[in-house]
Design an enzyme around this catalytic site. Structure first.
Site, short mmCIF file in Angstrom:
data_model
loop_
_atom_site.label_atom_id
_atom_site.label_comp_id
_atom_site.label_asym_id
_atom_site.label_seq_id
_atom_site.Cartn_x
_atom_site.Cartn_y
_atom_site.Cartn_z
N ARG A 39 -9.02 43.14 -45.00
CA ARG A 39 -9.89 41.84 -45.73
C ARG A 39 -9.65 43.05 -47.19
NH1 ARG A 39 -10.71 41.71 -40.96
NH2 ARG A 39 -10.43 40.19 -39.49
N LYS A 74 -5.70 27.38 -45.93
CA LYS A 74 -7.43 27.04 -45.29
C LYS A 74 -7.67 27.87 -45.54
CE LYS A 74 -10.39 28.23 -41.01
NZ LYS A 74 -10.27 29.17 -40.97
N PRO A 96 -10.62 21.17 -44.61
CA PRO A 96 -9.62 22.44 -44.39
C PRO A 96 -9.25 22.22 -42.79
CG PRO A 96 -12.07 22.93 -44.55
CD PRO A 96 -12.00 21.60 -45.09
N ASP A 123 -7.77 24.26 -39.31
CA ASP A 123 -8.28 25.76 -38.01
C ASP A 123 -7.41 25.36 -37.41
OD1 ASP A 123 -9.42 24.22 -36.93
OD2 ASP A 123 -11.23 26.13 -37.18
#
Length: 278
Positions: free
Chosen positions: A171, A213, A230, A232
């Site tokens: 990340r 997302k 969103p 998920d």
């Protein structure tokens, strides 16, 4: 607006089913709040530390004066929006949605700092909440002034190696991409507030590692785009099982609030003894 009054200890928000911190702060939309032993909550938001303490009459915003409450905390907690009217509208659209809206009426969508929300949801990818909180805390401790969330300009000139203390793994390069594109204006956070949703989403997806997302999470929780939705793993399962064939825009202008009700309801029930909402 939920009634409130100023006291010597802070602002007392009257007890109401329309405001329940455990439903707001522990549902995956923010990462810098923690529960206290007495049932209260302490967190950092909008570069301020706040403690919410439970009182017989409601919730005390400790050491907050009325000007700060009106300027910062009413917008942050979306307190001037009539969620009861929104729940009524959503409840008329689908039986399961009606149950979801009634299950946690104290949920509200936070209006967080857009940059902090974007960065936090980049960190959230393939991650769990305790680890997300840890990375965010280390980011603030290492690079934020007095523990504040560091701005994009502060991070833009850093390298992946500089971010090693965060222990954020893959990340790190995504955080740097976001910092650089926001700093140089390629991704205009101010413009995203008002762009049509598809364009706002596409702008955020210029950032390395930001897919649909993460973009939708940033739009809903950071830019307060209440039409963002969103999806998920939990939401995909819920949509396939309980709302087959429905598209997010069919939930109306408050689709993001509908999403939060559904997410919390389905996850809570499925985590407890296999209960079925039907």
């Amino acid at each position: 607006m939920i009634p409130c009054r100023e006291t010597p200890q802070g602002i007392l928000l009257s007890r109401s089913e329309e405001f329940e911190p455990s439903q707001i702060l522990d549902c995956g939309q923010c990462f810098r709040w923690d529960p206290d032993p007495d049932g209260g909550w302490t967190g950092i938001a909008m570069d301020r530390r706040l403690r919410l303490s439970p009182q017989p009459e409601g919730w005390l915003f400790e050491d907050v004066r009325i000007d700060e409450f009106e300027r910062i905390w009413i917008p942050y907690f979306d307190l001037d929006r009539d969620y009861s009217a929104i729940r009524a509208d959503l409840s008329a659209r689908h039986e399961i949605l009606a149950k979801a809206a009634a299950f946690a009426p104290g949920i509200r969508i936070l209006c967080q700092d857009p940059w902090e929300a974007l960065c936090s949801f980049i960190i959230s990818q393939n991650n769990n909440i305790p680890r997300i909180k840890g990375i965010v805390a280390r980011l603030c401790a290492h690079f934020g002034e007095n523990g504040k969330f560091p701005g994009p300009e502060r991070l833009a000139g850093l390298s992946v190696e500089d971010l090693a203390p965060l222990r954020s793994g893959f990340r790190a390069k995504y955080i740097l991409s976001a910092s650089r594109l926001v700093s140089d204006g390629t991704v205009d956070l101010q413009a995203i507030r008002t762009l049509p949703l598809p364009q706002a989403r596409a702008s955020l997806m210029q950032i390395l590692g930001v897919g649909v997302k993460v973009a939708e999470c940033a739009l809903l929780y950071g830019f307060h785009r209440l039409d963002a939705f969103p999806i998920d793993v939990w939401m995909k399962r819920a949509m396939d099982r309980y709302f087959p064939g429905m598209e997010p825009d069919e939930f109306g202008p408050y689709a993001g609030i509908a999403q939060q009700y559904i997410f919390h309801y389905i996850r809570s029930l499925e985590k407890t003894a296999g209960k079925n909402p039907r």
